[in-house]
Design a protein around this motif. Sequence first.
Motif, PDB file in Angstrom:
ATOM      1  N   TYR A 279      -5.366 -22.459 -33.848  1.00  0.00           N
ATOM      2  CA  TYR A 279      -4.429 -22.398 -32.729  1.00  0.00           C
ATOM      3  C   TYR A 279      -3.102 -23.059 -33.106  1.00  0.00           C
ATOM      4  N   LEU A 280      -2.029 -22.499 -32.574  1.00  0.00           N
ATOM      5  CA  LEU A 280      -0.727 -23.135 -32.615  1.00  0.00           C
ATOM      6  C   LEU A 280      -0.366 -23.574 -31.206  1.00  0.00           C
ATOM      7  N   VAL A 281       0.437 -24.608 -31.091  1.00  0.00           N
ATOM      8  CA  VAL A 281       0.952 -25.025 -29.785  1.00  0.00           C
ATOM      9  C   VAL A 281       2.468 -24.874 -29.794  1.00  0.00           C
ATOM     10  N   ALA A 282       3.004 -24.481 -28.643  1.00  0.00           N
ATOM     11  CA  ALA A 282       4.451 -24.340 -28.483  1.00  0.00           C
ATOM     12  C   ALA A 282       4.845 -25.024 -27.181  1.00  0.00           C
ATOM     13  N   TYR A 283       5.845 -25.892 -27.248  1.00  0.00           N
ATOM     14  CA  TYR A 283       6.248 -26.628 -26.046  1.00  0.00           C
ATOM     15  C   TYR A 283       7.688 -27.129 -26.196  1.00  0.00           C
ATOM     16  N   PRO A 284       8.403 -27.343 -25.067  1.00  0.00           N
ATOM     17  CA  PRO A 284       9.766 -27.877 -25.141  1.00  0.00           C
ATOM     18  C   PRO A 284       9.743 -29.287 -25.733  1.00  0.00           C
ATOM     19  N   GLU A 285      10.729 -29.580 -26.588  1.00  0.00           N
ATOM     20  CA  GLU A 285      10.778 -30.900 -27.210  1.00  0.00           C
ATOM     21  C   GLU A 285      10.889 -31.997 -26.154  1.00  0.00           C
ATOM     22  N   GLU A 286      11.619 -31.695 -25.088  1.00  0.00           N
ATOM     23  CA  GLU A 286      11.729 -32.578 -23.929  1.00  0.00           C
ATOM     24  C   GLU A 286      11.684 -31.702 -22.681  1.00  0.00           C
ATOM     25  N   PRO A 287      11.225 -32.231 -21.549  1.00  0.00           N
ATOM     26  CA  PRO A 287      11.188 -31.419 -20.324  1.00  0.00           C
ATOM     27  C   PRO A 287      12.557 -30.790 -20.026  1.00  0.00           C
ATOM     28  N   GLY A 288      12.557 -29.477 -19.866  1.00  0.00           N
ATOM     29  CA  GLY A 288      13.791 -28.765 -19.573  1.00  0.00           C
ATOM     30  C   GLY A 288      14.622 -28.415 -20.784  1.00  0.00           C
ATOM     31  N   SER A 289      14.201 -28.853 -21.979  1.00  0.00           N
ATOM     32  CA  SER A 289      14.975 -28.591 -23.191  1.00  0.00           C
ATOM     33  C   SER A 289      14.846 -27.131 -23.615  1.00  0.00           C
ATOM     34  N   LYS A 290      15.926 -26.570 -24.172  1.00  0.00           N
ATOM     35  CA  LYS A 290      15.877 -25.210 -24.704  1.00  0.00           C
ATOM     36  C   LYS A 290      15.246 -25.182 -26.092  1.00  0.00           C
ATOM     37  N   GLU A 291      15.217 -26.315 -26.761  1.00  0.00           N
ATOM     38  CA  GLU A 291      14.647 -26.379 -28.098  1.00  0.00           C
ATOM     39  C   GLU A 291      13.145 -26.689 -28.004  1.00  0.00           C
ATOM     40  N   TRP A 292      12.355 -25.844 -28.645  1.00  0.00           N
ATOM     41  CA  TRP A 292      10.909 -25.981 -28.597  1.00  0.00           C
ATOM     42  C   TRP A 292      10.364 -26.388 -29.958  1.00  0.00           C
ATOM     43  N   ILE A 293       9.154 -26.938 -29.925  1.00  0.00           N
ATOM     44  CA  ILE A 293       8.417 -27.257 -31.151  1.00  0.00           C
ATOM     45  C   ILE A 293       7.224 -26.312 -31.239  1.00  0.00           C
ATOM     46  N   ILE A 294       7.030 -25.717 -32.400  1.00  0.00           N
ATOM     47  CA  ILE A 294       5.846 -24.879 -32.667  1.00  0.00           C
ATOM     48  C   ILE A 294       5.118 -25.518 -33.844  1.00  0.00           C
ATOM     49  N   LYS A 295       3.840 -25.832 -33.660  1.00  0.00           N
ATOM     50  CA  LYS A 295       3.086 -26.497 -34.730  1.00  0.00           C
ATOM     51  C   LYS A 295       1.596 -26.191 -34.602  1.00  0.00           C
ATOM     52  N   LEU A 296       0.839 -26.614 -35.600  1.00  0.00           N
ATOM     53  CA  LEU A 296      -0.612 -26.451 -35.566  1.00  0.00           C
ATOM     54  C   LEU A 296      -1.212 -27.331 -34.495  1.00  0.00           C
ATOM     55  N   ASP A 297      -2.215 -26.802 -33.805  1.00  0.00           N
ATOM     56  CA  ASP A 297      -2.985 -27.622 -32.875  1.00  0.00           C
ATOM     57  C   ASP A 297      -3.967 -28.463 -33.682  1.00  0.00           C
TER      58      ASP A 297
END
Length: 327
Positions: A279-297
């Motif tokens: 699995y990979l996880v994808a989430y905003p770097e900070e709440p409301g941020s346009k920049e997201w982090i995608i990484k291994l779960d």
Amino acid sequence: MKDMEKDLNIEKNRIFSKEVRPALFDYLPIDWSSVFGNTNGIIVEIGFGSGEYLQSYAIKHPEKNFVGFEVSITSMKKAHKRVESLENVRLVITDARFGLREFFGPKSVEKVIMNFPIPWDKKSHERRRVIVPEFFETLSNVLVDGGTFELATDVEWYAKQTMETAKEMGFEVVEFLENPDREIKTRYEQKWIKYGRNIYSLVIRKVKHIEIERLIGGRHEMPHARSVVAEEKLPLLHNKVFKEGKKVVVVKGVYKSTGNDAYLIKVISSDGEFQQHYYLVAYPEEPGSKEWIIKLDSASNPYRTPAVKWSVSVLADFLSSEEEQGK
């Protein structure tokens, strides 16, 4: 969602004191002297099944260390009960062709043993065989000088084909016997002897050392990517296939968290014949941020092969916004 939870629970509940989980190591190949706490010679069994052969061999030779490979968690459970009290045994669940190449450094194994493998005699099943030229290339690297590979089988053509392939790959044939009196016999072997079925054993010796290319090695780092993500693209990932050379990445599911903006992405990736599910996880770097982090779960924790690393970057590229792609 139920499939996702089931997969994660299987991983979470896999606790065997004799199991080595190389995906959790910070560096590969493994320093086996640290694992065992000594520098004794290493013997590897490919396909330990219920573990009776590995158990008997390890008891007879306490001066050696033993590593067993299997792909079945059921076999792991059975074998673990047999070897739990033995300090000189460790077990690994993975494809042995991959594990032997990736987890052992050059000239680190004294002997490799394979007892009664499935011959995969159909043409369509050839790719599943362990005995292929690439396997002997691995043996030529990981075996110590003069190290040996031993095969026992009840299939004559398989034994002879293995012998011929070994000779073509530069190995010396030490012995090829019909119905040998082996020091230790597997339960399967004893059954066939009882019914008068012929058994064939082959021992070959490493003559020359060769260098090989490994998929992974050195620091086993967790890949990640940052991207300005267009969230509406996430559902479009389902069943998406990405290919580049020998690397293939397939997205099997996309799940949104009910508590925040995070997503869990179920992925299958392949490096040639070696396949992994994770699995990979994808989430905003900070709440409301346009920049997201995608990484291994971290719960699935696959081996960081080229395809796994690429899956992070290729999904980040796919999910990036039009503005980001236009830069």
